[in-house]
Design an enzyme around this catalytic site. Structure first.
Site, short mmCIF file in Angstrom:
data_model
loop_
_atom_site.label_atom_id
_atom_site.label_comp_id
_atom_site.label_asym_id
_atom_site.label_seq_id
_atom_site.Cartn_x
_atom_site.Cartn_y
_atom_site.Cartn_z
N LYS A 258 -107.17 -45.52 18.97
CA LYS A 258 -106.41 -44.31 18.62
C LYS A 258 -105.19 -44.14 19.51
O LYS A 258 -105.24 -44.50 20.69
CB LYS A 258 -107.28 -43.07 18.82
CG LYS A 258 -108.15 -42.72 17.67
CD LYS A 258 -108.75 -41.34 17.92
CE LYS A 258 -109.66 -40.95 16.80
NZ LYS A 258 -110.24 -39.62 17.06
N GLY B 53 -103.36 -39.05 11.51
CA GLY B 53 -104.06 -40.30 11.20
C GLY B 53 -103.25 -41.56 11.53
O GLY B 53 -103.68 -42.66 11.23
N TYR C 262 -116.84 -45.40 17.12
CA TYR C 262 -116.68 -45.04 15.72
C TYR C 262 -117.99 -44.41 15.24
O TYR C 262 -119.05 -45.01 15.33
CB TYR C 262 -116.35 -46.28 14.89
CG TYR C 262 -116.17 -45.99 13.42
CD1 TYR C 262 -115.08 -45.26 12.98
CD2 TYR C 262 -117.09 -46.44 12.49
CE1 TYR C 262 -114.91 -44.98 11.63
CE2 TYR C 262 -116.93 -46.16 11.14
CZ TYR C 262 -115.84 -45.44 10.72
OH TYR C 262 -115.68 -45.16 9.39
N ARG D 254 -102.17 -24.52 16.98
CA ARG D 254 -101.28 -23.89 16.00
C ARG D 254 -102.11 -23.35 14.85
O ARG D 254 -103.32 -23.56 14.80
CB ARG D 254 -100.32 -24.94 15.46
CG ARG D 254 -101.09 -26.14 14.92
CD ARG D 254 -100.27 -27.08 14.10
NE ARG D 254 -100.91 -28.37 13.96
CZ ARG D 254 -101.84 -28.69 13.07
NH1 ARG D 254 -102.29 -27.78 12.23
NH2 ARG D 254 -102.35 -29.91 13.02
#
Ligand code: ADP
Length: 484
Positions: free
Chosen positions: A142, A149, A186, A276
């Site tokens: 990541k 994504g 994962y 947010r």
């Protein structure tokens, strides 16, 4: 006291924020770029300021000063999680409707945010800075500064790790200007379940329950709902407590979201915190009666939260469908063009947060999300029925949309049973079969006897669109002809 707010965004969210501001008696000023001169959010605004880019901090501040605004609402996307805008506002004496720059910075870094949460005893997904032990595969690579994504790679075997790190870090550098990546366990068949939180500047924190966001395409949400069928009262209490611990750990001020993934045995792990307002916030509003934008404005004004945790209840069920200009059958390719016909659904329990209208042009510059269709009903099944009905009533011609695709998802047995996880779309390849092509002659024959001028417009609209054959078949399956 906030008297005037510059809304530093576009599309549906700019319009939605303006609704609440005006209900609160607060003036709203919009911004728009040259490409957005005729965009709906700019046309609807009483006052709108031309800027060079929605991503330019200086331009947003200049517009706020020109508007004599005393606050800026960043919406989501664009500069909403940009610590520099929050800091620039502080410096200029303008209220930023969002958290402090330091909170945005720390939570925007996926590794740093995990460290913070681990210290706060919030469970996090096992993470490695370098190579994980062989027994831990599969793993995900990541991007540390990632989002949407991007920069994510699934690695099944240790031998493939180096190549995945290389390509993820190149993608991350291009997308975020930050090539750092890390490795994460994962989790198989996970659900994405997130908690809405609110914190004020007086040390009060509440969570507003969960949102189930497991129906995703390319790691991006398509359908969200609350409550989640996977969350028992016990799990809700545990996850809610973890979300509050996360909020407290960073003295969170404003509306935020704590994202978790939940494995099939109900173990949950912190994924990230979004500092947010979230796209899918309406499902929370529909089931709690809260107006999250109002809460954001109150918090930014220094007021206390209007609710205590014990005051909050979830009532009924709410589902949101994101209506995108795209072709799901062609790998979700974005579709562009002009919206020639737009007849949105209405009726009991239906809310539409839309950024477009008839005549709107849809280009490649911006996110392809056109509108959010949200329903509320007393039970999950009645909410599904209501959403299907509302999707049936939604007529949008001129660009391809995912409306038919959404309807097919809602019609699956697995969705009805609440058996969803982030692999849902991969497990249902049948959803991607294009609707049966109906011969153009049949459509023309069906449309001819319709007498009113409106129906004439429909035919014109379809003919004028980018790809009239496809637009006709969309209309056939989603429009009023189907039942006539
Ligand atoms: P981004 O910030 O790019 O959106 P996230 O970390 O929020 O990335 O993850 C987005 C989605 O990717 C999640 O909702 C989930 O579907 C999937 N995902 C992320 N991390 C994992 C993981 N460790 N195991 C399985 N799926 C994951």
């Amino acid at each position: 006291m906030i008297r005037k707010v510059l809304i530093a965004n576009r599309g549906e969210i700019a319009i939605r924020i303006s609704c609440t501001l005006r209900e609160m008696g607060i003036e709203a000023a919009a911004v728009f770029t040259a490409a957005d001169e005729s965009a709906l959010h700019a046309r609807l605004a009483k006052e709108a300021h031309l800027i060079a880019s929605y991503l330019d901090v200086d331009e947003i501040l200049r517009a706020a000063k020109d508007a004599s605004a005393d606050a800026i609402h960043p919406g989501y996307g664009f500069l909403s999680e940009n610590a520099a805008l929050s800091a620039a506002c502080e410096k200029a004496g303008i209220v930023f409707i969002g958290p402090a720059p330091e909170t945005i910075r720390r939570m925007g870094d996926k590794l740093e945010s995990k460290r913070v949460m681990q210290n706060a005893r919030v469970p996090v997904v096992p993470t490695w800075d370098g190579e994980p032990p062989d027994s831990e595969y599969p793993v995900l690579v990541k991007a540390t500064g990632g989002g949407g994504g991007k920069g994510m790679r699934l690695v099944e075997r240790p031998a493939d790790l180096d190549a995945a790190i290389g390509s993820a870090s190149r993608e991350a550098a291009a997308a975020f200007g930050d090539s750092r990546v890390f490795v994460e366990k994962y989790v198989r068949h996970p659900r994405h379940i997130e908690f809405q939180i609110l914190g004020d500047s007086h040390g009060n924190y509440i969570h507003c329950f969960e949102r189930e966001c497991s129906i995703q395409r390319r790691h991006q949400k398509v359908i969200e709902e609350t409550p989640s069928t996977a969350v028992t009262p016990e799990l809700r209490a545990q996850m809610g407590a973890a979300a509050l611990a996360a909020a407290r750990a960073v003295k969170y001020r404003g509306a935020g979201t704590v994202e978790f993934i939940v494995d099939p045995s109900e173990r949950f792990y912190f994924l990230e915190m979004n500092t947010r307002l979230q796209v899918e916030h309406p499902v929370t509003e529909m089931t709690t009666g809260l107006d999250l934008v109002r809460e954001q404005v109150r918090i930014a004004s220094g007021e206390k939260l209007s609710y205590a945790q014990a005051d909050l209840r979830q009532t009924g069920h709410s589902i949101e469908c994101r209506v995108y200009a795209e072709v799901p059958e062609e790998d979700f390719r974005p579709s562009t063009g002009t919206i020639e016909l737009y007849e949105p659904p209405a009726g009991p329990g239906v809310r539409l947060d839309s950024g477009v209208a008839r005549g709107s042009s849809v280009g490649y510059q911006f996110d392809p999300m056109l509108a959010k269709l949200v329903v509320w009903a007393p039970t999950r099944q009645s909410a599904i029925d209501r959403m299907k009905r509302a999707l049936d009533d939604f007529v949008l011609l001129g660009v391809h949309t995912n409306i038919e695709f959404l309807r097919r998802i809602l019609a699956t047995d697995d969705f009805a049973l609440g058996e969803v996880d982030t692999g849902f779309l991969d497990r249902h390849p049948g959803l991607f079969n294009p609707p049966q092509d109906i011969p153009v002659e049949a459509i023309l024959a069906a449309s001819l006897p319709l007498p009113s001028s409106k129906d004439g417009e429909r035919a014109d609209a379809a003919a004028a669109s980018e790809d009239s054959g496809a637009a006709f078949s969309d209309a056939w399956t989603s429009g009023p002809w189907r039942n006539s």
